[in-house]
Design a protein around this motif. Structure first.
Motif, PDB file in Angstrom:
ATOM      1  N   ASP A  47       0.809  -1.217   0.000  1.00 60.35           N
ATOM      2  CA  ASP A  47       0.000   0.000   0.000  1.00 60.35           C
ATOM      3  C   ASP A  47       0.843   1.266   0.000  1.00 60.35           C
ATOM      4  OD1 ASP A  47      -2.201  -1.619   0.077  1.00 60.35           O
ATOM      5  OD2 ASP A  47      -2.364  -1.559   2.266  1.00 60.35           O
ATOM      6  N   SER A  82      -8.043  -1.140   1.100  1.00 63.38           N
ATOM      7  CA  SER A  82      -7.167  -0.361   0.217  1.00 63.38           C
ATOM      8  C   SER A  82      -7.070  -1.020  -1.159  1.00 63.38           C
ATOM      9  CB  SER A  82      -5.774  -0.238   0.842  1.00 63.38           C
ATOM     10  OG  SER A  82      -5.188  -1.513   1.038  1.00 63.38           O
ATOM     11  N   THR A 130      -8.343   0.563  -4.761  1.00 65.29           N
ATOM     12  CA  THR A 130      -7.475   0.638  -5.937  1.00 65.29           C
ATOM     13  C   THR A 130      -8.090  -0.075  -7.131  1.00 65.29           C
ATOM     14  OG1 THR A 130      -5.545   0.684  -4.485  1.00 65.29           O
ATOM     15  CG2 THR A 130      -5.161   0.171  -6.800  1.00 65.29           C
TER      16      THR A 130
END
Length: 411
Positions: free
Chosen positions: A51, A79, A83
């Motif tokens: 990340d 996360s 994305t």
């Protein structure tokens, strides 16, 4: 021979020396390879997190995954989900990757909860409905992420009243970003994944929709596509050559590559529609045409065509049946694929009173001065003044004139 412990110490000194003068980031976990495995040089160091990479790097890494793998990877963390929901990761939309699987997970859940098992027809119907549900969920996901679609491919019967794939695609086009859509592969005439029952039953409606219903649904799809994707560059699709369909296709002004397959069988193409299409697409460079015109003694004069375009460089009419070139005006044409029309219908005997098609060689001399290749034969510099034996052999398989046909029947 140097002892293993001395080799290890020397290797560690070299790595520390390298890190000292190259000013590398020593916070990363650096390992030294030995015969027994890998040992950390700095035991307090921590590995770099995925990340912590820039967003561009993470998007680039995820771009190598398939759509199925991206959906599975999105369940790892929030996360990763954020994305993967980037619109740029969903540029290629290919519905042909979906298939009807009789071992569907929905069917397994149904078997566990249903008191009575289904027969084979009900099993196939249930799996086909699960296939349609997967398509709907995939389209809903693309709309939710506002996918920036560049390539679209599908193989659906747009006019089928039960499947309603036409409405599915129209809602998809309106819900995603298609301003950068450049490639379209639209096989809109049939759904190959739809099961074909051997006998009429109550499980399935008729296998195919009426031909005119398909054409109407295709025209509705084209209307929406013109509005949302005006920058289309490549297109491959069956074409019905109606006035409305031709008028809609001309509105894609930036088309550079066009592959038109036949939809109607044994119908006659209008010279007016062909001329309007070629003159309307001013940026077209590669054109592939497939037709199935029926060759009969009374229709030979209607099967002569003239092709005019100032932009086409590659022309493929080898898949045409009942298509005779009588004129051409293509100053930029560099390569052409042409073949003798396949015989269909009653046998046509050639005599002094019958129609004889023009020689392809004479047509190309008059209308294609920049031509370099005919089929697989590369032309010589003086091909317009003299016909070589190799060119003559090539035209014997491509031309239907009396000189190259060498037969008593039109075949």
């Amino acid at each position: 021979m140097m002892a293993p412990s001395r080799k290890k110490r020397k290797l560690r000194r070299n790595i520390h020396h390298h890190l000292k003068y190259k000013k590398h980031d020593t916070s990363l976990l650096i390992t030294a390879g030995t015969s027994s495995g890998y040992y950390p040089l700095n035991r307090k160091a921590t590995a770099a997190s995925f990340d912590s990479l820039p967003l561009e790097c993470r998007v680039l890494i995820f771009s190598f995954l398939s759509d199925w793998d991206k959906c599975k990877a999105s369940t790892v963390s929030k996360s990763w989900l954020a994305t993967i929901r980037s619109p740029i990761l969903w540029q290629t939309v290919d519905f042909t990757t979906f298939s009807v699987d009789t071992r569907d997970e929905f069917y397994e859940d149904y078997v566990q909860t249903s008191p009575a098992p289904l027969d084979w027809k009900g099993h196939v119907l249930y799996c086909y409905n699960c296939y349609k549900k997967r398509l709907e969920r995939y389209a809903h996901h693309l709309r939710s992420v506002k996918a920036a679609v560049k390539r679209l491919r599908f193989q659906f019967d747009l006019g089928h009243p039960e499947d309603r794939f036409g409405k599915l695609l129209i809602s998809l086009l309106r819900g995603v970003n298609c301003r950068n859509l450049v490639a379209l592969d639209a096989m809109w005439s049939q759904t190959l994944c739809r099961p074909l029952m051997p006998h009429p039953s109550d499980y399935f409606p008729p296998y195919e929709s009426p031909p005119l219903g398909k054409v109407k649904a295709f025209q509705e799809f084209l209307k929406v596509l013109v509005a949302v994707a005006p920058n289309l560059r490549q297109a491959m699709l069956p074409f019905d050559w109606s006035f409305e369909s031709t008028s809609l296709l001309i509105r894609f002004r930036y088309l550079t590559e066009l592959h038109l397959k036949y939809y109607w069988i044994f119908s006659v193409l209008s010279q007016e529609h062909l001329t309007a299409l070629l003159k309307g697409l001013v940026h077209l460079k590669k054109f592939t045409l497939q037709l199935r015109n029926r060759i009969t003694p009374g229709s030979l004069h209607e099967l002569q065509y003239t092709m005019e375009s100032k932009s086409i460089q590659l022309l493929d009419i080898s898949g045409c049946q009942g298509f005779f070139l009588c004129g051409m005006n293509m100053p930029r044409l560099q390569r052409i694929w042409v073949s003798r029309p396949r015989w269909s219908g009653p046998l046509i005997i050639l005599n002094e009173h019958s129609f004889i098609p023009r020689c392809v060689y004479n047509v190309l001399i008059e209308g294609a001065p920049a031509l370099e290749v005919i089929n697989s034969y590369r032309l010589e510099e003086n091909w317009t003044q003299e016909m070589s034996p190799e060119l003559h052999r090539t035209l014997r398989h491509a031309c239907s004139c009396q000189k190259h046909l060498n037969s008593w029947a039109l075949m």
